[in-house]
Design an enzyme around this catalytic site. Structure first.
Site, PDB file in Angstrom:
ATOM      1  N   TYR A  30       0.846  -1.206   0.000  1.00 43.84           N
ATOM      2  CA  TYR A  30       0.000   0.000   0.000  1.00 43.84           C
ATOM      3  C   TYR A  30       0.873   1.245   0.000  1.00 43.84           C
ATOM      4  CZ  TYR A  30      -4.932  -1.119   0.324  1.00 43.84           C
ATOM      5  OH  TYR A  30      -6.212  -1.476   0.017  1.00 43.84           O
TER       6      TYR A  30
ATOM      7  N   GLU B 227      -0.538   4.886  -0.300  1.00 40.47           N
ATOM      8  CA  GLU B 227      -1.329   6.110  -0.457  1.00 40.47           C
ATOM      9  C   GLU B 227      -0.419   7.332  -0.404  1.00 40.47           C
ATOM     10  OE1 GLU B 227      -2.288   3.583   1.404  1.00 40.47           O
ATOM     11  OE2 GLU B 227      -4.480   3.391   1.452  1.00 40.47           O
TER      12      GLU B 227
ATOM     13  N   ASP C  89      -8.181  13.644 -24.656  1.00 37.15           N
ATOM     14  CA  ASP C  89      -8.205  12.256 -24.200  1.00 37.15           C
ATOM     15  C   ASP C  89      -7.627  11.426 -25.333  1.00 37.15           C
ATOM     16  OD1 ASP C  89      -8.798   9.650 -23.592  1.00 37.15           O
ATOM     17  OD2 ASP C  89     -10.796  10.079 -22.796  1.00 37.15           O
TER      18      ASP C  89
ATOM     19  N   THR D 295      -5.295   6.104 -21.399  1.00 35.99           N
ATOM     20  CA  THR D 295      -5.093   4.776 -20.838  1.00 35.99           C
ATOM     21  C   THR D 295      -3.675   4.363 -21.230  1.00 35.99           C
ATOM     22  OG1 THR D 295      -6.086   3.854 -22.831  1.00 35.99           O
ATOM     23  CG2 THR D 295      -7.499   4.007 -20.885  1.00 35.99           C
TER      24      THR D 295
ATOM     25  N   LYS E 194      -3.733   0.619 -24.689  1.00 35.11           N
ATOM     26  CA  LYS E 194      -4.232   0.527 -26.073  1.00 35.11           C
ATOM     27  C   LYS E 194      -3.026   0.581 -27.016  1.00 35.11           C
ATOM     28  CE  LYS E 194      -8.861   2.291 -25.057  1.00 35.11           C
ATOM     29  NZ  LYS E 194      -8.923   3.056 -23.800  1.00 35.11           N
TER      30      LYS E 194
ATOM     31  N   ARG F 197      -3.088  -2.565 -18.205  1.00 36.80           N
ATOM     32  CA  ARG F 197      -4.320  -1.781 -18.063  1.00 36.80           C
ATOM     33  C   ARG F 197      -4.085  -0.729 -16.992  1.00 36.80           C
ATOM     34  NH1 ARG F 197      -8.171  -4.553 -21.056  1.00 36.80           N
ATOM     35  NH2 ARG F 197      -9.582  -2.815 -20.772  1.00 36.80           N
TER      36      ARG F 197
END
Ligand code: DSN
Length: 425
Positions: free
Chosen positions: A62, A64, A208, A234, A237, A243
């Site tokens: 983790y 954060e 985008d 993203t 692609k 991903r």
């Protein structure tokens, strides 16, 4: 081949021992990806290096916060991974600020809304049936429910962006944010024209580039760097990473975007994905990737030519990027019927709305295809001609099982000569 190499090509042994059911499904999906022509323009094959990064102990941590400012201890290596990813993103996209934590493209876009807008504010984006994305103000998405969408469409005449009309709408509605960049638009985007309009109405301009980011970094599509305010993408692609999502921006928006991603929307970043993004960005900075990006476009143009020669009707008449949108109705099929027949013949595409579609979104008039994945396999112009011929044959005889079975076999043979990156079979 050494034992180590064999093992590295077969890293699912632990899954097989613990959960044979899931193991077998993964192997079947691997086989499917190896044996079919994947034309969905948002899909690709990540490299083995990228996939290995996603399967590491980094998933156990983790983190954060951001590098140097985390809430939990034990970040000495994670910070380095994230810093490397951020620096590579900034360098590759030539943007002063980068955030590599968004879980994917939609969360990246949500962060932009959260950073810059109040609920109810006006957001201008391309309407979904014209090729826009859900998060650019579609009524069914948070973006259309919580904010006030101001949609623009393409021209009814030629299905190209009509900047006179876009400017007219922007002047009338005065949106706070304008999105450019689309999921089903086969032409080069003129970022400068959008920027002129955004400046005139005092809107923040977001591009985008999820679909075209791999083309942008390879120079096969103009870059929005220095023209737009924020870039969202993203990473899986045309960029060929894991991903994930990224935000890049002018320095002045960096702090607000970071705060919107964490703590605004997300908790701990997916560190294994961050590492894989870093690896993908390193791959994308190579001359091989530059050639890859240009070949994607050459292949799309060759495929479009092949389809036109068979009487397919292409939206805008062709393509300048990685994707082709076919109006399939003159072939006597709906988009779904055509996509289904093609899939049965080993050619996997998606049905898609076309501009001003009169059919329902679940069974629209179009089929959307693209060349990123087949180009990753090394296919070139001669293979595009074969694919166009197969598509014509299958669409013409969609109900004939024997034709689909024969083509599926021929497709498998072709695929065997073009091994897919990251796949060991
Ligand atoms: N699902 C993506 C696509 O296929 O274009 C967009 O998010």
């Amino acid at each position: 081949m050494s034992t180590t190499e064999v093992l590295s090509l077969n890293q699912l042994d632990a899954i097989q021992a613990v959960d044979p059911e899931i193991h077998d499904l993964i192997r079947l999906e691997e086989r499917r990806q190896a044996n079919v022509i994947r034309l969905i323009p948002s899909e690709n094959y990540a490299s083995r290096a990228v996939m290995q990064a996603t399967g590491t102990v980094l998933t156990n941590k983790y983190s954060e916060g951001y590098a140097g400012k985390r809430y939990y201890e034990g970040q000495e290596y994670i910070d380095q991974v994230e810093r490397i990813a951020v620096e590579r993103a900034k360098a590759l996209f030539n943007m002063p600020h980068a955030n590599v934590q968004p879980y994917s493209g939609s969360p990246a876009n949500q962060a932009i809304y959260l950073a810059l807008l109040e609920p109810g504010d006006k957001v201008m984006g391309m309407a979904l049936p014209s090729g826009g994305h859900l998060t650019h103000g579609a009524k069914v998405s948070f973006s259309g429910k919580l904010y006030t969408p101001v949609p623009y469409t393409v021209s009814a005449k030629d299905h190209l962006l009509d900047f006179t009309e876009i400017r007219r709408i922007a002047l009338e509605e005065r949106p706070k944010l304008i999105f450019c960049g689309h999921s089903a638009y086969p032409r080069v985007l003129d970022f400068a024209k959008f920027a002129e309009i955004a400046k005139e109405v005092g809107a923040v301009l977001v591009s985008d580039i999820a679909h075209i980011s791999g083309l942008v970094v390879s120079g096969a599509h103009p870059s929005p760097a220095g023209i737009v305010d924020i870039v969202s993408t993203t990473t899986h692609k045309t960029l060929r990473g894991p991903r994930g999502g990224m935000l890049l921006s002018r320095e002045e928006y960096g702090a607000a975007l970071d705060k919107a991603v964490f703590p605004g929307l997300q908790g701990g970043p997916h560190n294994h994905t961050t590492a894989a993004i870093a690896v993908a960005l390193k791959e994308a900075a190579t001359p091989e990737f530059t050639s890859y990006g240009h070949q994607i476009v050459r292949n799309a143009k060759a495929l479009a030519e092949g389809l036109l020669s068979h009487g397919f009707r292409l939206i805008t008449g062709g393509t300048e990027n990685h994707l082709i949108l076919i109006d399939i109705t003159n072939k006597g099929l709906s988009g779904r019927e055509a996509a289904k027949a093609l899939a049965e013949a080993g050619i996997v595409a998606n049905c898609n709305a076309i501009p001003f579609d009169t059919r329902k979104p679940f069974d629209p008039s179009g089929v959307r295809i693209g060349t990123p994945a087949i180009t990753s396999r090394g296919m070139k112009e001669p293979e595009m001609k074969r694919i166009a011929d197969w598509m014509a044959e299958v669409v013409a005889s969609a109900g004939v099982a024997a034709v689909k079975a024969r083509v599926a076999g021929e497709v498998r043979d072709l695929c065997a000569s073009f091994p897919a990156p990251g796949i060991s079979i």
